[in-house]
Design a protein around this motif. Sequence first.
Motif, mmCIF file in Angstrom:
data_model
loop_
_atom_site.group_PDB
_atom_site.id
_atom_site.type_symbol
_atom_site.label_atom_id
_atom_site.label_comp_id
_atom_site.label_asym_id
_atom_site.label_seq_id
_atom_site.Cartn_x
_atom_site.Cartn_y
_atom_site.Cartn_z
ATOM 1 N N SER A 52 0.952 -1.324 -0.197
ATOM 2 C CA SER A 52 0.013 -0.177 0.003
ATOM 3 C C SER A 52 0.888 1.320 -0.008
ATOM 4 O O SER A 52 1.600 1.717 1.013
ATOM 5 C CB SER A 52 -0.959 -0.003 1.125
ATOM 6 N N PHE A 53 1.043 2.109 -1.128
ATOM 7 C CA PHE A 53 1.812 3.299 -1.171
ATOM 8 C C PHE A 53 1.242 4.491 -0.661
ATOM 9 O O PHE A 53 -0.156 4.540 -0.782
ATOM 10 C CB PHE A 53 2.144 3.639 -2.796
ATOM 11 N N GLU A 54 2.062 5.459 -0.340
ATOM 12 C CA GLU A 54 1.573 6.640 0.170
ATOM 13 C C GLU A 54 2.490 7.809 -0.285
ATOM 14 O O GLU A 54 3.673 7.475 -0.604
ATOM 15 C CB GLU A 54 1.428 6.694 1.759
ATOM 16 N N VAL A 55 2.006 8.839 -0.340
ATOM 17 C CA VAL A 55 2.698 10.015 -0.975
ATOM 18 C C VAL A 55 3.613 10.593 0.256
ATOM 19 O O VAL A 55 3.176 10.914 1.211
ATOM 20 C CB VAL A 55 2.115 11.091 -1.688
ATOM 21 N N PHE A 56 4.905 11.142 0.014
ATOM 22 C CA PHE A 56 5.587 11.517 0.967
ATOM 23 C C PHE A 56 5.789 13.041 0.506
ATOM 24 O O PHE A 56 6.366 13.498 -0.581
ATOM 25 C CB PHE A 56 7.289 11.042 0.758
ATOM 26 N N THR A 57 5.598 13.873 1.572
ATOM 27 C CA THR A 57 5.841 15.397 1.356
ATOM 28 C C THR A 57 6.060 16.007 2.638
ATOM 29 O O THR A 57 5.905 15.236 3.734
ATOM 30 C CB THR A 57 4.830 15.960 0.523
ATOM 31 N N GLY A 58 5.904 17.321 2.866
ATOM 32 C CA GLY A 58 6.448 18.037 4.033
ATOM 33 C C GLY A 58 7.645 18.280 4.351
ATOM 34 O O GLY A 58 8.041 19.000 5.220
ATOM 35 N N VAL A 59 8.385 17.585 3.284
ATOM 36 C CA VAL A 59 9.900 17.710 3.728
ATOM 37 C C VAL A 59 10.654 19.069 3.298
ATOM 38 O O VAL A 59 11.617 19.513 4.269
ATOM 39 C CB VAL A 59 10.788 16.712 2.523
ATOM 40 N N ALA A 60 9.906 20.021 2.923
ATOM 41 C CA ALA A 60 10.371 21.487 2.658
ATOM 42 C C ALA A 60 10.291 22.120 3.978
ATOM 43 O O ALA A 60 11.358 23.126 4.374
ATOM 44 C CB ALA A 60 9.456 22.213 1.638
ATOM 45 N N ASP A 61 9.547 21.858 4.872
ATOM 46 C CA ASP A 61 9.230 22.559 6.046
ATOM 47 C C ASP A 61 10.380 21.726 7.238
ATOM 48 O O ASP A 61 10.923 22.634 7.950
ATOM 49 C CB ASP A 61 7.956 22.325 6.827
ATOM 50 N N VAL A 62 10.550 20.515 6.773
ATOM 51 C CA VAL A 62 11.827 19.723 7.448
ATOM 52 C C VAL A 62 13.041 20.472 7.409
ATOM 53 O O VAL A 62 13.821 20.800 8.562
ATOM 54 C CB VAL A 62 11.998 18.505 7.364
ATOM 55 N N VAL A 63 13.359 21.065 6.268
ATOM 56 C CA VAL A 63 14.593 21.393 6.064
ATOM 57 C C VAL A 63 14.917 23.374 6.821
ATOM 58 O O VAL A 63 15.821 23.240 7.398
ATOM 59 C CB VAL A 63 15.046 21.754 4.535
ATOM 60 N N THR A 64 13.754 23.786 6.899
ATOM 61 C CA THR A 64 13.651 24.833 7.497
ATOM 62 C C THR A 64 13.779 24.565 9.073
ATOM 63 O O THR A 64 14.501 25.320 9.562
ATOM 64 C CB THR A 64 12.295 25.717 7.129
ATOM 65 N N ALA A 75 16.623 11.855 2.761
ATOM 66 C CA ALA A 75 15.248 12.079 2.531
ATOM 67 C C ALA A 75 14.834 11.598 1.104
ATOM 68 O O ALA A 75 15.464 11.776 0.412
ATOM 69 C CB ALA A 75 14.406 13.109 3.010
ATOM 70 N N LEU A 76 13.439 11.058 1.172
ATOM 71 C CA LEU A 76 13.155 10.697 -0.172
ATOM 72 C C LEU A 76 12.932 12.218 -0.887
ATOM 73 O O LEU A 76 12.445 13.134 -0.042
ATOM 74 C CB LEU A 76 11.683 10.031 -0.124
ATOM 75 N N PRO A 77 12.899 12.071 -2.203
ATOM 76 C CA PRO A 77 12.279 13.380 -2.994
ATOM 77 C C PRO A 77 11.092 13.876 -2.602
ATOM 78 O O PRO A 77 9.978 12.784 -2.433
ATOM 79 C CB PRO A 77 12.631 12.957 -4.536
ATOM 80 N N ASP A 78 10.840 15.104 -2.509
ATOM 81 C CA ASP A 78 9.259 15.372 -2.456
ATOM 82 C C ASP A 78 8.267 14.976 -3.404
ATOM 83 O O ASP A 78 8.613 15.051 -4.592
ATOM 84 C CB ASP A 78 9.227 17.020 -2.534
ATOM 85 N N GLY A 79 7.342 14.477 -3.079
ATOM 86 C CA GLY A 79 6.242 13.802 -4.044
ATOM 87 C C GLY A 79 6.643 12.250 -4.100
ATOM 88 O O GLY A 79 5.624 11.692 -4.881
ATOM 89 N N GLN A 80 7.700 11.754 -3.895
ATOM 90 C CA GLN A 80 7.843 10.443 -4.069
ATOM 91 C C GLN A 80 6.696 9.730 -3.264
ATOM 92 O O GLN A 80 6.388 9.681 -2.041
ATOM 93 C CB GLN A 80 9.252 10.102 -3.443
ATOM 94 N N GLY A 168 1.504 31.044 -5.065
ATOM 95 C CA GLY A 168 1.807 31.382 -6.040
ATOM 96 C C GLY A 168 0.671 30.946 -7.059
ATOM 97 O O GLY A 168 1.058 30.963 -8.464
ATOM 98 N N ARG A 169 -0.479 30.706 -6.529
ATOM 99 C CA ARG A 169 -1.535 30.300 -7.568
ATOM 100 C C ARG A 169 -2.629 31.025 -7.396
ATOM 101 O O ARG A 169 -3.134 31.286 -6.306
ATOM 102 C CB ARG A 169 -1.826 28.670 -7.339
ATOM 103 N N ASP A 382 10.621 22.404 -5.723
ATOM 104 C CA ASP A 382 9.794 22.936 -6.674
ATOM 105 C C ASP A 382 8.515 22.365 -6.694
ATOM 106 O O ASP A 382 8.505 20.988 -6.931
ATOM 107 C CB ASP A 382 10.625 22.949 -8.078
ATOM 108 N N LEU A 383 7.382 22.957 -6.609
ATOM 109 C CA LEU A 383 6.221 22.318 -6.658
ATOM 110 C C LEU A 383 5.816 21.695 -7.842
ATOM 111 O O LEU A 383 5.400 20.370 -8.031
ATOM 112 C CB LEU A 383 5.123 23.396 -6.280
ATOM 113 N N GLU A 384 6.114 22.263 -8.932
ATOM 114 C CA GLU A 384 5.733 21.448 -10.318
ATOM 115 C C GLU A 384 6.513 20.258 -10.564
ATOM 116 O O GLU A 384 6.082 19.176 -10.937
ATOM 117 C CB GLU A 384 6.083 22.486 -11.440
ATOM 118 N N ALA A 385 8.057 20.333 -9.952
ATOM 119 C CA ALA A 385 8.486 18.819 -10.251
ATOM 120 C C ALA A 385 8.080 17.981 -9.306
ATOM 121 O O ALA A 385 8.086 16.867 -9.534
ATOM 122 C CB ALA A 385 9.983 19.398 -10.125
ATOM 123 N N ALA A 386 7.755 18.349 -8.015
ATOM 124 C CA ALA A 386 7.351 17.130 -7.016
ATOM 125 C C ALA A 386 6.030 16.748 -7.708
ATOM 126 O O ALA A 386 5.655 15.533 -7.623
ATOM 127 C CB ALA A 386 7.138 18.053 -5.710
#
Length: 404
Positions: A52-64, A75-80, A168-169, A382-386
């Motif tokens: 059962s796969f899940e999406v990994f994100t939130g990592v941008a806040d972790v680096v802050t 870490a996994l890439p954002d969106g992996q 920015g949307r 980058d949100l688009e890349a993720a």
Amino acid sequence: MTNPFGTVSPAAILEGRATDAYFERTRTTLEHAGKNPHVVAEVTADQFPTGSFEVFTGVADVVTLFEGRAVDIDALPDGQLFDGGPVLRIEGSYLDFAELETSLLGFLSQPSGFATAALEARRAAPESLVLSFGARHVHPSITSTVERAALLAGLDGISHVAAGEILGREPGGTMPHALMFCFGEGNQPAAWEAFDEAVAEDVPRIALVDTFWDEKSESLLAADTLGDDLDGVRIDTTSSRRGDFRHIVREVRWELDERGYEDVDIFCSGGLGPAELRELRDVADGFGVGSAITSADGVDFSLDIVEISEGSDDPSSGRTQSDDDGDEGDPISKRGKLSGVKEVYRTPDGGHEVALREQDGPDGDRLLEPLVRDGEIVREFDLEAASERCLADAEAVGFGADDR
């Protein structure tokens, strides 16, 4: 009053005060005992793959959170997408990050849950317009987290104004039932005409058509009122009045087409989730999804030390004896967890595998990548890349394939 809504401040998070009390008591105890071991800690949800796969994100806040702290993080890439094993690994002196565990897990858990639920909606209606309407279900302070997770998972737009400014949307959305109430029953055409006259030309003319009369009647009235200016109708009928919702949508489509309004789209909203999107995707043109995303459980991440090197130097120095001897640490774990430093891999067939770092891994790509090195951020976001990564990986692993 500097914090009128009672939310935890960014300063408290960065200073490590947004933590569970037992981490403060751990620091007090270790400093009293003169201990500050060098450790490797891993963030995991499941030890082994479960299918059962899940999406990994939130990592941008972790680096802050970790910028400037003397640790290394992979870490996994954002969106992996992931299925078992570590998603993030920290190496350093334990007291350099002990109190940050609570915030670290929070930064990952809830956004990853939101993104996974949004991806389920995206995959349920891959050819449809799907918008995020969930901001009203969460505390305003985290609306940008919800909307970013939805965009990362491939949703086509968001509704929240302030979140859009952060991301920015441009937010989307046309009219609520409140607008129709302000004009009153029988005056629906006046409401639609006023909207058409008032809002910017680039805002789609989507008429809400379920307020006072049945959906077919109001849809035809909206089409007759706005004519070629009408882009679509939105059906937001409450579940207690829907009956066979698919039949309602098909009936509206039929009657619009019969009168020459084939170009008028039908947009559905109101408590919809992946099951409803699969049922309606061939008769509706677009959807608004809210609570199906915001009510998702957070991913149950935990952080566990998996390798340790004992030292007895002064904890305030940030160094221990083990830092200077070049030896690797000893594997360690609590009951039910796996000791030793691990890697995770994406195999050519879309599989997710876990192996010890010192062993030869399977044929595939290592997924953990450098994130922080001695407090310096070494990755850009980058949100688009993720989003592209998330959607491509979902296809590769067959996320939601059984439901399509």
